[in-house]
Design a protein around this motif. Structure first.
Motif, short mmCIF file in Angstrom:
data_model
loop_
_atom_site.label_atom_id
_atom_site.label_comp_id
_atom_site.label_asym_id
_atom_site.label_seq_id
_atom_site.Cartn_x
_atom_site.Cartn_y
_atom_site.Cartn_z
N LEU A 190 2.79 -67.86 -32.32
CA LEU A 190 4.25 -67.89 -32.31
C LEU A 190 4.80 -68.84 -33.37
CD1 LEU A 190 4.95 -67.84 -28.47
CD2 LEU A 190 5.68 -66.12 -30.12
N PHE A 191 4.13 -69.96 -33.57
CA PHE A 191 4.57 -70.93 -34.57
C PHE A 191 4.68 -70.29 -35.95
CE2 PHE A 191 4.15 -74.40 -37.56
CZ PHE A 191 4.85 -75.44 -36.96
N ASN A 192 3.68 -69.53 -36.33
CA ASN A 192 3.68 -68.90 -37.65
C ASN A 192 4.54 -67.65 -37.70
OD1 ASN A 192 2.03 -70.82 -38.86
ND2 ASN A 192 0.16 -69.82 -38.15
N ILE A 193 4.67 -66.96 -36.59
CA ILE A 193 5.59 -65.83 -36.53
C ILE A 193 7.02 -66.30 -36.77
CG2 ILE A 193 6.67 -64.19 -34.93
CD1 ILE A 193 3.91 -63.69 -33.73
N ALA A 194 7.38 -67.42 -36.15
CA ALA A 194 8.72 -67.98 -36.35
C ALA A 194 8.93 -68.34 -37.82
CB ALA A 194 8.91 -69.21 -35.47
N ASP A 195 7.91 -68.92 -38.44
CA ASP A 195 8.01 -69.29 -39.85
C ASP A 195 8.25 -68.06 -40.71
OD1 ASP A 195 7.87 -70.52 -42.30
OD2 ASP A 195 5.92 -71.43 -42.00
N ALA A 196 7.58 -66.97 -40.39
CA ALA A 196 7.70 -65.76 -41.19
C ALA A 196 9.09 -65.12 -41.10
CB ALA A 196 6.64 -64.75 -40.77
N ILE A 197 9.62 -65.01 -39.88
CA ILE A 197 10.85 -64.25 -39.72
C ILE A 197 12.12 -65.06 -40.02
CG2 ILE A 197 9.78 -62.72 -38.04
CD1 ILE A 197 11.26 -64.18 -35.84
N THR A 198 11.99 -66.38 -40.09
CA THR A 198 13.17 -67.20 -40.39
C THR A 198 13.21 -67.62 -41.86
OG1 THR A 198 12.01 -69.22 -39.67
CG2 THR A 198 13.37 -68.07 -38.04
N ARG A 199 12.37 -67.03 -42.67
CA ARG A 199 12.39 -67.26 -44.12
C ARG A 199 13.18 -66.16 -44.81
NH1 ARG A 199 8.64 -70.32 -46.90
NH2 ARG A 199 7.26 -71.61 -45.59
N ALA A 200 13.91 -66.56 -45.85
CA ALA A 200 14.58 -65.55 -46.66
C ALA A 200 13.61 -64.92 -47.65
CB ALA A 200 15.76 -66.17 -47.41
N HIS A 201 12.58 -65.69 -48.04
CA HIS A 201 11.58 -65.21 -49.00
C HIS A 201 10.19 -65.51 -48.44
CE1 HIS A 201 14.85 -64.70 -51.82
NE2 HIS A 201 15.22 -65.96 -51.62
N PRO A 202 9.20 -64.70 -48.76
CA PRO A 202 7.84 -64.92 -48.25
C PRO A 202 7.29 -66.27 -48.69
CG PRO A 202 8.06 -62.74 -49.25
CD PRO A 202 9.30 -63.49 -49.61
N ALA A 203 6.42 -66.84 -47.87
CA ALA A 203 5.77 -68.10 -48.20
C ALA A 203 4.80 -67.88 -49.37
CB ALA A 203 5.00 -68.63 -47.00
N THR A 204 4.54 -68.94 -50.11
CA THR A 204 3.62 -68.85 -51.24
C THR A 204 2.55 -69.93 -51.12
OG1 THR A 204 5.04 -70.32 -52.56
CG2 THR A 204 5.40 -67.95 -52.79
N GLY A 205 1.50 -69.80 -51.92
CA GLY A 205 0.43 -70.79 -51.91
C GLY A 205 -0.54 -70.58 -50.76
N LYS A 206 -1.44 -71.54 -50.57
CA LYS A 206 -2.46 -71.42 -49.54
C LYS A 206 -1.89 -71.32 -48.13
CE LYS A 206 -6.90 -73.27 -48.07
NZ LYS A 206 -7.94 -74.32 -48.27
N PRO A 207 -0.82 -72.07 -47.78
CA PRO A 207 -0.26 -71.93 -46.42
C PRO A 207 0.17 -70.50 -46.10
CG PRO A 207 0.59 -73.90 -47.47
CD PRO A 207 -0.15 -73.14 -48.53
N ALA A 208 0.50 -69.71 -47.12
CA ALA A 208 0.96 -68.34 -46.89
C ALA A 208 -0.14 -67.48 -46.27
CB ALA A 208 1.42 -67.71 -48.20
N LEU A 209 -1.39 -67.89 -46.39
CA LEU A 209 -2.49 -67.12 -45.82
C LEU A 209 -2.40 -67.08 -44.29
CD1 LEU A 209 -5.44 -68.43 -48.04
CD2 LEU A 209 -4.27 -66.22 -48.22
N ARG A 210 -1.77 -68.09 -43.71
CA ARG A 210 -1.65 -68.15 -42.25
C ARG A 210 -0.33 -67.56 -41.75
NH1 ARG A 210 -4.18 -72.99 -43.60
NH2 ARG A 210 -2.19 -74.08 -43.81
N ILE A 211 0.56 -67.20 -42.68
CA ILE A 211 1.87 -66.66 -42.30
C ILE A 211 1.80 -65.13 -42.33
CG2 ILE A 211 4.33 -66.65 -42.78
CD1 ILE A 211 3.19 -69.38 -42.04
N PRO A 212 2.17 -64.46 -41.24
CA PRO A 212 2.11 -62.99 -41.23
C PRO A 212 3.18 -62.37 -42.10
CG PRO A 212 3.18 -63.78 -39.24
CD PRO A 212 2.68 -65.00 -39.96
N SER A 213 2.96 -61.11 -42.47
CA SER A 213 4.01 -60.35 -43.13
C SER A 213 5.13 -60.12 -42.13
CB SER A 213 3.46 -59.01 -43.61
OG SER A 213 3.09 -58.21 -42.49
N LEU A 214 6.29 -59.71 -42.63
CA LEU A 214 7.41 -59.46 -41.72
C LEU A 214 7.07 -58.39 -40.68
CD1 LEU A 214 10.62 -59.59 -43.94
CD2 LEU A 214 10.01 -61.12 -42.06
N ASP A 215 6.44 -57.31 -41.13
CA ASP A 215 6.08 -56.23 -40.20
C ASP A 215 5.16 -56.74 -39.11
OD1 ASP A 215 7.62 -54.43 -41.56
OD2 ASP A 215 5.96 -53.56 -42.71
N LEU A 216 4.13 -57.50 -39.49
CA LEU A 216 3.19 -58.03 -38.51
C LEU A 216 3.87 -59.05 -37.60
CD1 LEU A 216 0.34 -58.17 -37.37
CD2 LEU A 216 -0.21 -59.89 -39.11
#
Length: 266
Positions: free
Chosen positions: A216-242
């Protein structure tokens, strides 16, 4: 013979609404969530604004005005989740659930009525809190021209998603309250689900990033961003669809388990 409908009538819905708004914990949780979200969001964005003079062009490009506005929601979400827990567990603690089931023997109707009332309230309050946090945060950033606007790509979706996430956490708490029927146990389980699973996901990252992406922590990060995360932390952030799919799965699983549990003996 037609099976009795599980759709709650106006009387059942009105009864659940009266219960929810008459419990002191409802007001306390809402005020706590609002205070934490607003104060932390203002502090974070004011800190960004105060450091604007020394920011490099790269610092400005990496600034996340939305994320800083919503930083208080990380803690405010717990208040929403507790609201969901108490909406169903309080009646089990006091024993009033037996009176409720005597008045409305169809337990599915009771559960659905509770879910509809708690869901409607949390969705409305969550959306208002998300927009309020956004407006105040951007007001702090505006003098330094660091703000974003609702018309910017992805911003309105992210703000609405912040409210949706608070609604989802409330209903997950509601399901946990129905499953465990004990407020303290359900709140402990909610805390574990929201935050304590994060280090477990990090441990499993060397095998697969999928567990982290479903937290849930990373899902929240994904859907409350205007733009996708970048860099190594982005590997743990799901796509918007997921992320949206994962959030829907959490809702279905916990609400379904709660419905099954509440159909058992009180």
């Amino acid at each position: 013979m037609t099976a009795p409908s599980l759709v709650p009538g106006r009387g059942v819905l009105r009864s659940e609404w009266i219960k929810l708004r008459s419990v002191r914990s409802t007001t306390v949780m809402v005020l706590f969530a609002t205070l934490v979200a607003v104060v932390l969001g203002v502090l974070a964005t004011s800190s960004d604004a105060s450091g604007a003079a020394t920011m490099t062009a790269q610092d400005r490009a990496q600034l996340d005005p939305l994320g800083d506005s919503f930083i208080g929601l990380i803690f405010g979400e717990l208040a929403f989740g507790v609201l969901g827990v108490l909406a169903v567990s309080t009646e089990y603690r006091t024993g009033l659930i037996r009176t409720t089931f005597s008045a409305v023997p169809r337990r599915g109707r009771v559960y659905l009525a509770k879910a509809l009332v708690v869901g409607a309230v949390s969705l409305l309050l969550g959306t208002l809190l998300a927009f309020g946090s956004f407006v105040l945060g951007q007001a702090m950033l505006s003098p330094e021209h660091l703000e974003v606007h609702l018309g910017d790509p992805g911003v309105l979706r992210a703000v609405l998603s912040a409210g949706l996430y608070l609604f989802a956490v409330t209903m997950i708490g509601f399901g946990l309250g129905a499953i465990l029927r004990h407020g303290a146990a359900a709140i402990a389980a909610l805390v574990a689900l929201l935050w304590l699973t994060y280090p477990v996901g990090r441990i499993l990252d060397h095998l697969s990033y999928l567990p982290s992406r479903m937290l849930l922590f990373n899902i929240a990060d994904a859907i409350t961003r205007a733009h996708p995360a970048t860099g190594k932390p982005a590997l743990r952030i799901p796509s918007l669809d997921l992320a949206y799919t994962g959030l829907a799965l959490y809702l279905v699983v916990f609400l379904a388990l709660g419905a099954w549990r509440i159909s058992r003996d009180a």
